[in-house]
Write a protein that holds these residues in place. Structure first.
Motif, PDB file in Angstrom:
ATOM      1  N   TYR A   1     -10.921   1.934  -3.868  1.00 34.76           N
ATOM      2  CA  TYR A   1     -10.160   1.681  -2.639  1.00 34.76           C
ATOM      3  C   TYR A   1      -9.238   0.472  -2.776  1.00 34.76           C
ATOM      4  O   TYR A   1      -9.604  -0.533  -3.389  1.00 34.76           O
ATOM      5  N   LEU A   2      -8.064   0.589  -2.141  1.00 34.61           N
ATOM      6  CA  LEU A   2      -7.293  -0.598  -1.769  1.00 34.61           C
ATOM      7  C   LEU A   2      -7.486  -0.692  -0.264  1.00 34.61           C
ATOM      8  O   LEU A   2      -7.062   0.194   0.487  1.00 34.61           O
ATOM      9  N   PHE A   3      -8.188  -1.744   0.174  1.00 34.81           N
ATOM     10  CA  PHE A   3      -8.529  -1.884   1.594  1.00 34.81           C
ATOM     11  C   PHE A   3      -7.638  -2.967   2.189  1.00 34.81           C
ATOM     12  O   PHE A   3      -7.705  -4.130   1.783  1.00 34.81           O
ATOM     13  N   ILE A   4      -6.769  -2.579   3.126  1.00 31.90           N
ATOM     14  CA  ILE A   4      -5.804  -3.509   3.723  1.00 31.90           C
ATOM     15  C   ILE A   4      -6.341  -3.975   5.071  1.00 31.90           C
ATOM     16  O   ILE A   4      -6.768  -3.156   5.887  1.00 31.90           O
TER      17      ILE A   4
ATOM     18  N   PRO B   1      -9.378  12.887  -4.080  1.00 28.70           N
ATOM     19  CA  PRO B   1      -8.634  11.800  -4.739  1.00 28.70           C
ATOM     20  C   PRO B   1      -9.546  10.901  -5.560  1.00 28.70           C
ATOM     21  O   PRO B   1     -10.767  10.932  -5.410  1.00 28.70           O
ATOM     22  N   GLU B   2      -8.912  10.113  -6.430  1.00 32.96           N
ATOM     23  CA  GLU B   2      -9.655   9.082  -7.178  1.00 32.96           C
ATOM     24  C   GLU B   2      -9.437   7.721  -6.525  1.00 32.96           C
ATOM     25  O   GLU B   2     -10.258   6.830  -6.621  1.00 32.96           O
ATOM     26  N   PHE B   3      -8.265   7.595  -5.881  1.00 34.84           N
ATOM     27  CA  PHE B   3      -7.852   6.300  -5.327  1.00 34.84           C
ATOM     28  C   PHE B   3      -7.410   6.484  -3.883  1.00 34.84           C
ATOM     29  O   PHE B   3      -6.640   7.395  -3.575  1.00 34.84           O
ATOM     30  N   VAL B   4      -7.917   5.632  -2.996  1.00 35.86           N
ATOM     31  CA  VAL B   4      -7.576   5.744  -1.570  1.00 35.86           C
ATOM     32  C   VAL B   4      -7.064   4.398  -1.052  1.00 35.86           C
ATOM     33  O   VAL B   4      -7.695   3.367  -1.255  1.00 35.86           O
ATOM     34  N   VAL B   5      -5.901   4.427  -0.404  1.00 32.22           N
ATOM     35  CA  VAL B   5      -5.386   3.240   0.276  1.00 32.22           C
ATOM     36  C   VAL B   5      -5.843   3.335   1.723  1.00 32.22           C
ATOM     37  O   VAL B   5      -5.455   4.255   2.450  1.00 32.22           O
ATOM     38  N   ALA B   6      -6.718   2.425   2.143  1.00 32.49           N
ATOM     39  CA  ALA B   6      -7.196   2.401   3.527  1.00 32.49           C
ATOM     40  C   ALA B   6      -6.444   1.287   4.252  1.00 32.49           C
ATOM     41  O   ALA B   6      -6.716   0.106   4.056  1.00 32.49           O
ATOM     42  N   ASP B   7      -5.456   1.683   5.059  1.00 33.01           N
ATOM     43  CA  ASP B   7      -4.575   0.708   5.709  1.00 33.01           C
ATOM     44  C   ASP B   7      -5.130   0.324   7.082  1.00 33.01           C
ATOM     45  O   ASP B   7      -4.941   1.052   8.052  1.00 33.01           O
ATOM     46  N   GLU B   8      -5.825  -0.792   7.144  1.00 39.93           N
ATOM     47  CA  GLU B   8      -6.448  -1.263   8.401  1.00 39.93           C
ATOM     48  C   GLU B   8      -7.134  -0.096   9.125  1.00 39.93           C
ATOM     49  O   GLU B   8      -6.838   0.175  10.296  1.00 39.93           O
ATOM     50  N   PRO B   9      -8.042   0.614   8.454  1.00 43.53           N
ATOM     51  CA  PRO B   9      -8.559   1.859   9.038  1.00 43.53           C
ATOM     52  C   PRO B   9      -9.437   1.653  10.265  1.00 43.53           C
ATOM     53  O   PRO B   9      -9.780   2.606  10.942  1.00 43.53           O
ATOM     54  N   ILE B  10      -9.821   0.406  10.558  1.00 40.61           N
ATOM     55  CA  ILE B  10     -10.720   0.198  11.704  1.00 40.61           C
ATOM     56  C   ILE B  10     -10.119  -0.691  12.788  1.00 40.61           C
ATOM     57  O   ILE B  10     -10.740  -0.902  13.818  1.00 40.61           O
ATOM     58  N   SER B  11      -8.905  -1.197  12.579  1.00 44.83           N
ATOM     59  CA  SER B  11      -8.372  -2.177  13.536  1.00 44.83           C
ATOM     60  C   SER B  11      -8.072  -1.559  14.901  1.00 44.83           C
ATOM     61  O   SER B  11      -8.055  -2.251  15.908  1.00 44.83           O
TER      62      SER B  11
ATOM     63  N   GLY C   1       0.822  -1.216   0.000  1.00 44.96           N
ATOM     64  CA  GLY C   1       0.000   0.000   0.000  1.00 44.96           C
ATOM     65  C   GLY C   1       0.847   1.254   0.000  1.00 44.96           C
ATOM     66  O   GLY C   1       0.598   2.202  -0.752  1.00 44.96           O
ATOM     67  N   ARG C   2       1.920   1.239   0.802  1.00 47.47           N
ATOM     68  CA  ARG C   2       2.799   2.410   0.883  1.00 47.47           C
ATOM     69  C   ARG C   2       3.613   2.587  -0.400  1.00 47.47           C
ATOM     70  O   ARG C   2       3.952   3.711  -0.773  1.00 47.47           O
ATOM     71  N   ALA C   3       3.927   1.478  -1.069  1.00 45.84           N
ATOM     72  CA  ALA C   3       4.664   1.578  -2.340  1.00 45.84           C
ATOM     73  C   ALA C   3       3.775   2.207  -3.416  1.00 45.84           C
ATOM     74  O   ALA C   3       4.249   2.998  -4.236  1.00 45.84           O
TER      75      ALA C   3
ATOM     76  N   MET D   1      -4.014   8.284   1.419  1.00 46.67           N
ATOM     77  CA  MET D   1      -3.933   7.124   2.302  1.00 46.67           C
ATOM     78  C   MET D   1      -4.615   7.433   3.633  1.00 46.67           C
ATOM     79  O   MET D   1      -4.472   8.534   4.170  1.00 46.67           O
ATOM     80  N   ILE D   2      -5.385   6.463   4.123  1.00 45.28           N
ATOM     81  CA  ILE D   2      -5.970   6.560   5.465  1.00 45.28           C
ATOM     82  C   ILE D   2      -5.168   5.584   6.319  1.00 45.28           C
ATOM     83  O   ILE D   2      -5.087   4.400   5.990  1.00 45.28           O
ATOM     84  N   PHE D   3      -4.575   6.077   7.394  1.00 49.35           N
ATOM     85  CA  PHE D   3      -3.635   5.260   8.164  1.00 49.35           C
ATOM     86  C   PHE D   3      -4.328   4.459   9.266  1.00 49.35           C
ATOM     87  O   PHE D   3      -5.437   4.774   9.684  1.00 49.35           O
ATOM     88  N   GLN D   4      -3.608   3.452   9.723  1.00 51.17           N
ATOM     89  CA  GLN D   4      -4.163   2.501  10.691  1.00 51.17           C
ATOM     90  C   GLN D   4      -4.432   3.136  12.060  1.00 51.17           C
ATOM     91  O   GLN D   4      -5.486   2.954  12.629  1.00 51.17           O
ATOM     92  N   ASP D   5      -3.461   3.879  12.558  1.00 48.73           N
ATOM     93  CA  ASP D   5      -3.569   4.397  13.923  1.00 48.73           C
ATOM     94  C   ASP D   5      -3.992   5.858  13.893  1.00 48.73           C
ATOM     95  O   ASP D   5      -3.186   6.735  13.575  1.00 48.73           O
TER      96      ASP D   5
END
Length: 312
Positions: free
Chosen positions: A206-209, A171-181, A54-56, A93-97
């Motif tokens: 979305y890329l949902f991780i 944005p058109e594309f969002v990386v959601a990196d464990e946004p709810i964990s 996701g970060r790449a 990007m939406i970050f985990q923490d």
């Protein structure tokens, strides 16, 4: 069926950290496409390389081999200043923490509009303030929250601030990196519903991780399962839940909680043992075993998967 537009193409991606004897391959020859308008989930346990990918994609992590394309243009390695600016705007990007990803010393007004300020994407101060208020409203927060600091909010509210910060860039594309964990279970559904609603209203991709398959079933169109830097299976969400083929996918699915207490008591937990794969002579490959359903395995394993499909 009309050809779907590929927004993101990941080709033979390899990401390594360190060098020489300390070299660690975090992601190894990963391939997938993300189509415009879909939620593509990347699922695996901690340390599997999903966040690294996701970060790449959003150009935080450098890559060692392969390439990533955005709308058909290569965005890895050295790219023009104009393309770099476009990528920063169009990908967020939406970050985990939600605690660690917000500047504790800055007010919400600055946090949300930092991207606008850096890229001069507003006409005047009034326009900037209006955009911040609109972004906060869109994620279900009051405009007056703009004058407060992050520590004055709950985890769920902080995550909404993080989402507003990403959205304000349109944005058109969002990386959601464990946004709810990092959130309480009661708040998780609210944030997932919010992400789904924003996807529909803004036409987002979305890329949902995640590491939890039961969460991604609710939100994603297709799922890729990753283990130790390699994608082992990829299919449409319901297809993957109905016909998991790879032993690792089956183990992950067996760990997902079942809402029925009686079934939960009876379920059998599968433990994945990587030593079952013998790739010394018969090398594995990435094969489309059913239309849209890909799996990683050697000839012997693929034969077994085909028989399993026929018997279902």
């Amino acid at each position: 069926m009309a050809e779907r537009e590929k927004l993101i193409e990941v080709k033979d991606l390899q990401i390594t950290f360190g060098s020489g004897r300390k070299k660690f391959v975090a992601v190894d020859h990963v391939n997938f496409d993300i189509y415009k308008g879909e939620t593509f989930a990347l699922v695996g346990e901690s340390g599997s390389g999903k966040t690294t990918i996701g970060r790449a994609i959003v150009r935080i992590n450098p890559i060692s081999a392969g390439e990533i394309l955005f709308k058909g243009q290569r965005i890895t390695g050295k790219i023009s200043h104009a393309l770099d600016k476009e990528v920063i705007r169009k990908m967020q990007m939406i970050f985990q923490d939600p605690m660690a990803s917000l500047n504790e010393r800055a007010k919400v007004d600055y946090i949300v509009s930092e991207g606008l300020i850096n890229h001069h994407l507003y006409e005047n101060e009034e326009d900037r303030k209006r955009k911040v208020e609109d972004a906060l409203r869109e994620v279900g927060l009051l405009p007056e929250f703009a004058s407060r600091f992050p520590h004055e909010f709950s985890g769920g509210q902080r995550q909404r601030i993080g989402i507003a910060r990403a959205l304000i860039m349109e944005p058109e594309f969002v990386v959601a990196d464990e946004p709810i964990s990092a959130l309480d279970v009661s708040i998780r559904a609210q944030v997932l519903n919010l992400l789904n609603r924003l996807k529909a209203s803004r036409g987002l991709t979305y890329l949902f991780i995640a590491h939890d398959l039961s969460v991604v079933r609710f939100i994603s169109d297709r799922i890729a399962v990753i283990h130790k830097g390699e994608i082992v299976e990829l299919a449409e969400t319901e297809e993957l839940f109905r016909h998991p083929l790879h032993p690792y996918t089956k183990a992950l699915l067996s760990a997902a909680p079942i809402p029925d207490p009686e079934l939960e008591k009876k379920k059998k937990l599968l433990i994945y043992d990587p030593s079952i794969h013998d790739y010394s002579v018969d090398k594995p490959q990435w094969v489309e075993i059913l239309p849209g359903h890909f799996v990683h395995g050697n000839e012997r394993e693929l034969d077994g998967y085909r028989k399993e499909i026929e018997s279902n």
